[in-house]
Design a protein around this motif. Structure first.
Motif, mmCIF file in Angstrom:
data_model
loop_
_atom_site.group_PDB
_atom_site.id
_atom_site.type_symbol
_atom_site.label_atom_id
_atom_site.label_comp_id
_atom_site.label_asym_id
_atom_site.label_seq_id
_atom_site.Cartn_x
_atom_site.Cartn_y
_atom_site.Cartn_z
ATOM 1 N N VAL A 98 -7.121 11.912 -1.770
ATOM 2 C CA VAL A 98 -6.128 11.453 -2.320
ATOM 3 C C VAL A 98 -5.548 11.025 -0.967
ATOM 4 O O VAL A 98 -5.279 10.116 -0.911
ATOM 5 C CB VAL A 98 -5.770 12.443 -2.897
ATOM 6 N N LEU A 99 -5.293 12.497 0.004
ATOM 7 C CA LEU A 99 -4.497 12.204 1.016
ATOM 8 C C LEU A 99 -5.205 10.874 2.215
ATOM 9 O O LEU A 99 -4.577 10.885 2.642
ATOM 10 C CB LEU A 99 -4.593 13.813 1.498
ATOM 11 N N ASP A 100 -6.790 11.271 1.757
ATOM 12 C CA ASP A 100 -7.621 10.154 2.660
ATOM 13 C C ASP A 100 -6.916 8.610 2.439
ATOM 14 O O ASP A 100 -6.780 8.230 3.710
ATOM 15 C CB ASP A 100 -8.778 10.411 2.835
ATOM 16 N N ARG A 101 -6.517 8.390 1.681
ATOM 17 C CA ARG A 101 -6.086 6.975 0.995
ATOM 18 C C ARG A 101 -5.326 6.858 1.215
ATOM 19 O O ARG A 101 -5.149 5.869 1.220
ATOM 20 C CB ARG A 101 -6.863 7.126 -0.437
ATOM 21 N N THR A 102 -3.964 7.760 1.375
ATOM 22 C CA THR A 102 -2.438 7.633 1.062
ATOM 23 C C THR A 102 -1.744 7.964 2.619
ATOM 24 O O THR A 102 -0.876 7.853 2.879
ATOM 25 C CB THR A 102 -1.620 8.658 -0.276
ATOM 26 N N ARG A 103 -2.605 9.205 2.724
ATOM 27 C CA ARG A 103 -1.443 8.991 4.008
ATOM 28 C C ARG A 103 -2.085 8.329 5.203
ATOM 29 O O ARG A 103 -3.191 8.882 6.205
ATOM 30 C CB ARG A 103 -2.038 11.156 4.831
ATOM 31 N N GLY A 104 -0.768 8.213 5.855
ATOM 32 C CA GLY A 104 -1.124 7.772 6.892
ATOM 33 C C GLY A 104 -1.594 5.662 7.206
ATOM 34 O O GLY A 104 -1.568 5.192 7.952
ATOM 35 N N ARG A 105 -1.637 5.221 5.717
ATOM 36 C CA ARG A 105 -2.982 4.109 6.086
ATOM 37 C C ARG A 105 -2.619 3.890 4.164
ATOM 38 O O ARG A 105 -4.377 3.274 4.179
ATOM 39 C CB ARG A 105 -4.543 4.434 6.245
ATOM 40 N N ALA A 106 -1.922 3.753 3.789
ATOM 41 C CA ALA A 106 -1.584 2.890 2.308
ATOM 42 C C ALA A 106 -1.444 1.343 2.852
ATOM 43 O O ALA A 106 -1.339 0.520 3.588
ATOM 44 C CB ALA A 106 -0.164 2.828 2.057
ATOM 45 N N PRO A 107 -2.184 0.704 2.349
ATOM 46 C CA PRO A 107 -1.856 -0.637 1.935
ATOM 47 C C PRO A 107 -1.162 -1.622 1.936
ATOM 48 O O PRO A 107 0.086 -0.593 1.787
ATOM 49 C CB PRO A 107 -2.627 -1.229 1.109
ATOM 50 N N ALA A 108 -0.625 -2.553 2.976
ATOM 51 C CA ALA A 108 0.185 -3.213 3.335
ATOM 52 C C ALA A 108 0.987 -3.701 1.831
ATOM 53 O O ALA A 108 0.273 -4.005 0.729
ATOM 54 C CB ALA A 108 0.463 -4.600 3.728
ATOM 55 N N ALA A 109 2.753 -4.141 1.807
ATOM 56 C CA ALA A 109 3.395 -4.494 0.527
ATOM 57 C C ALA A 109 2.186 -5.913 -0.300
ATOM 58 O O ALA A 109 2.016 -6.550 0.468
ATOM 59 C CB ALA A 109 4.607 -5.062 0.307
ATOM 60 N N ARG A 110 1.522 -5.884 -1.175
ATOM 61 C CA ARG A 110 0.651 -7.045 -2.110
ATOM 62 C C ARG A 110 1.556 -8.451 -1.843
ATOM 63 O O ARG A 110 1.063 -8.857 -1.644
ATOM 64 C CB ARG A 110 0.497 -6.833 -3.427
ATOM 65 N N ALA A 111 2.884 -7.852 -1.639
ATOM 66 C CA ALA A 111 3.951 -9.537 -2.175
ATOM 67 C C ALA A 111 3.549 -10.152 -0.084
ATOM 68 O O ALA A 111 3.827 -12.065 -0.337
ATOM 69 C CB ALA A 111 5.334 -9.110 -2.321
ATOM 70 N N ASP A 112 3.088 -9.455 0.722
ATOM 71 C CA ASP A 112 2.991 -9.848 2.261
ATOM 72 C C ASP A 112 1.721 -10.109 2.349
ATOM 73 O O ASP A 112 1.500 -10.894 3.476
ATOM 74 C CB ASP A 112 3.342 -9.104 2.367
ATOM 75 N N ASP A 113 0.840 -10.112 0.996
ATOM 76 C CA ASP A 113 -1.114 -10.745 1.265
ATOM 77 C C ASP A 113 -1.414 -12.172 1.439
ATOM 78 O O ASP A 113 -0.717 -12.775 0.600
ATOM 79 C CB ASP A 113 -1.316 -9.772 0.149
ATOM 80 N N PRO A 114 -1.601 -12.320 3.080
ATOM 81 C CA PRO A 114 -1.528 -13.331 3.179
ATOM 82 C C PRO A 114 -3.033 -14.506 2.043
ATOM 83 O O PRO A 114 -3.173 -15.479 1.621
ATOM 84 C CB PRO A 114 -2.603 -13.652 4.063
ATOM 85 N N ALA A 115 -3.562 -13.264 1.634
ATOM 86 C CA ALA A 115 -4.685 -14.048 0.422
ATOM 87 C C ALA A 115 -4.459 -14.390 -0.448
ATOM 88 O O ALA A 115 -4.544 -15.171 -0.864
ATOM 89 C CB ALA A 115 -5.800 -13.503 0.948
ATOM 90 N N LEU A 116 -3.052 -13.386 -1.148
ATOM 91 C CA LEU A 116 -3.086 -13.874 -2.590
ATOM 92 C C LEU A 116 -2.637 -15.204 -2.621
ATOM 93 O O LEU A 116 -2.030 -15.892 -3.230
ATOM 94 C CB LEU A 116 -2.568 -12.876 -2.562
ATOM 95 N N VAL A 117 -1.168 -14.994 -1.421
ATOM 96 C CA VAL A 117 -0.364 -16.105 -1.098
ATOM 97 C C VAL A 117 -1.678 -17.808 -1.256
ATOM 98 O O VAL A 117 -0.741 -18.234 -1.769
ATOM 99 C CB VAL A 117 0.655 -16.214 0.070
ATOM 100 N N GLU A 118 -1.895 -17.772 -0.629
ATOM 101 C CA GLU A 118 -3.144 -18.922 -0.156
ATOM 102 C C GLU A 118 -3.271 -18.876 -1.533
ATOM 103 O O GLU A 118 -3.786 -20.115 -1.923
ATOM 104 C CB GLU A 118 -4.005 -18.874 0.201
ATOM 105 N N THR A 119 -3.764 -18.536 -2.379
ATOM 106 C CA THR A 119 -4.368 -18.505 -3.338
ATOM 107 C C THR A 119 -3.608 -19.451 -4.684
ATOM 108 O O THR A 119 -4.082 -20.132 -5.414
ATOM 109 C CB THR A 119 -5.197 -17.125 -4.495
#
Length: 314
Positions: A98-119
């Motif tokens: 859990v720490l490896d997935r969240t500590r210091g490398r959490a994904p960017a906010a999905r609202a700013d995901d260019p791939a999702l916006v483009e779709t």
């Protein structure tokens, strides 16, 4: 029902759990724990709970007892069974994951995901794909009343903003804002936003005008975008405007104020000059442009010339 086990680490130097025999205690061991141990490791001799505590068997270490009235040191009082060690090891592994997935490398906010916006903005994408991407962007696709608008910045990827009165536009420079539409109509909002972007300006003395333009406020003026091709030869009135701008540094700001305010006095206030000074400037501008700008027809012509100047930029 199994029994509580107290194995000795010295009897199992490799930590494999093999060859360990255990002695039962007076307290029963949970069935789930007893079943997890090898059959040969569990002593099945019945123990009388009211009888004396059994001594250590082969391979077992006796529990260290603290003197009466004192508390044992934690290192002496804590003796883990094989099952306890396995449980702790697996718990530590889960926490580490859990720490490896969240500590210091959490994904960017999905609202700013260019791939999702483009779709979502792609009219060739399937309806299911656009709805799926919209949900990941935080849009409520289950509510028919949900409205959103596309944003077309001059620099950077496209964006999508919720259409509600309290929504604030991001401060990202020149920006075209599409109309508020249902989620599946966002490709149309994106097309309108890109058109609105062409009507924007830098808001400087050499490029006066609004930095943010809303497509739904353009009305019929938006049709000019289909008549003026970016990078092509501009109309004659735009050439005249550029020539006048080269003659005086105040020209474009003054003409923009005249074209966008309700009166000449308001225009003088806008450019921070006296009314008589504005009149002198307009006389000079009319000479350079070749048409009057203090009449309704001349003012409309000036507005169109300023707009076509923005639209003709590459």
């Amino acid at each position: 029902m199994g029994q509580e086990l107290v194995p000795s680490r010295a009897a199992d130097p490799r930590g494999t759990g093999e060859g360990i025999t255990v002695a039962p205690s007076a307290r029963p061991l949970p069935e789930a724990v007893a079943e997890a141990l090898p059959e040969s490791a569990v002593a099945h001799d019945a123990v009388d709970p009211s009888g004396p505590e059994p001594g250590p068997g082969p391979g077992l270490a006796a529990r260290p007892e603290a003197p009466h009235g004192t508390h044992p040191e934690p290192s002496a009082a804590l003796t883990l069974s094989v099952v306890d060690a396995v449980i702790l090891e697996r718990a530590a592994g889960a926490i580490r994951l859990v720490l490896d997935r969240t500590r210091g490398r959490a994904p960017a906010a999905r609202a700013d995901d260019p791939a999702l916006v483009e779709t979502v903005l792609d009219p060739t994408a399937s309806e299911q794909a656009r709805l799926h991407a919209a949900r990941h962007l935080g849009l409520d696709t289950g509510d028919p009343g949900t409205r959103a608008r596309a944003l077309a910045p001059l620099v950077g990827p496209p964006r999508i903003a919720a259409a509600h009165p309290d929504a604030e536009l991001p401060p990202i420079g020149r920006l075209g804002v599409g109309p508020a539409v249902p989620v599946l109509d966002l490709p149309r909002s994106w097309t309108a936003a890109r058109t609105a972007l062409r009507f924007t300006a830098e808001g400087t003395a050499q490029d006066p005008g609004p930095r943010v333009v809303h497509a739904d406020e353009l009305g019929g003026i938006a049709l000019l975008a289909t008549l003026v091709t970016p990078g092509a030869e501009p109309p004659p009135d735009v050439h005249a405007l550029e020539a006048a701008a080269a003659a005086a540094p105040w020209m474009l700001v003054t003409l923009r104020a005249v074209a966008s305010t309700a009166s000449l006095r308001a225009a003088a206030t806008e450019v921070n000059v006296h009314h008589s000074t504005l009149q002198d400037r307009l006389t000079h501008a009319e000479t350079l442009l070749g048409w009057p700008i203090r009449t309704p027809q001349g003012r409309l012509r000036l507005q169109l010339a300023l707009t076509m100047r923005n639209l003709s930029r590459p």
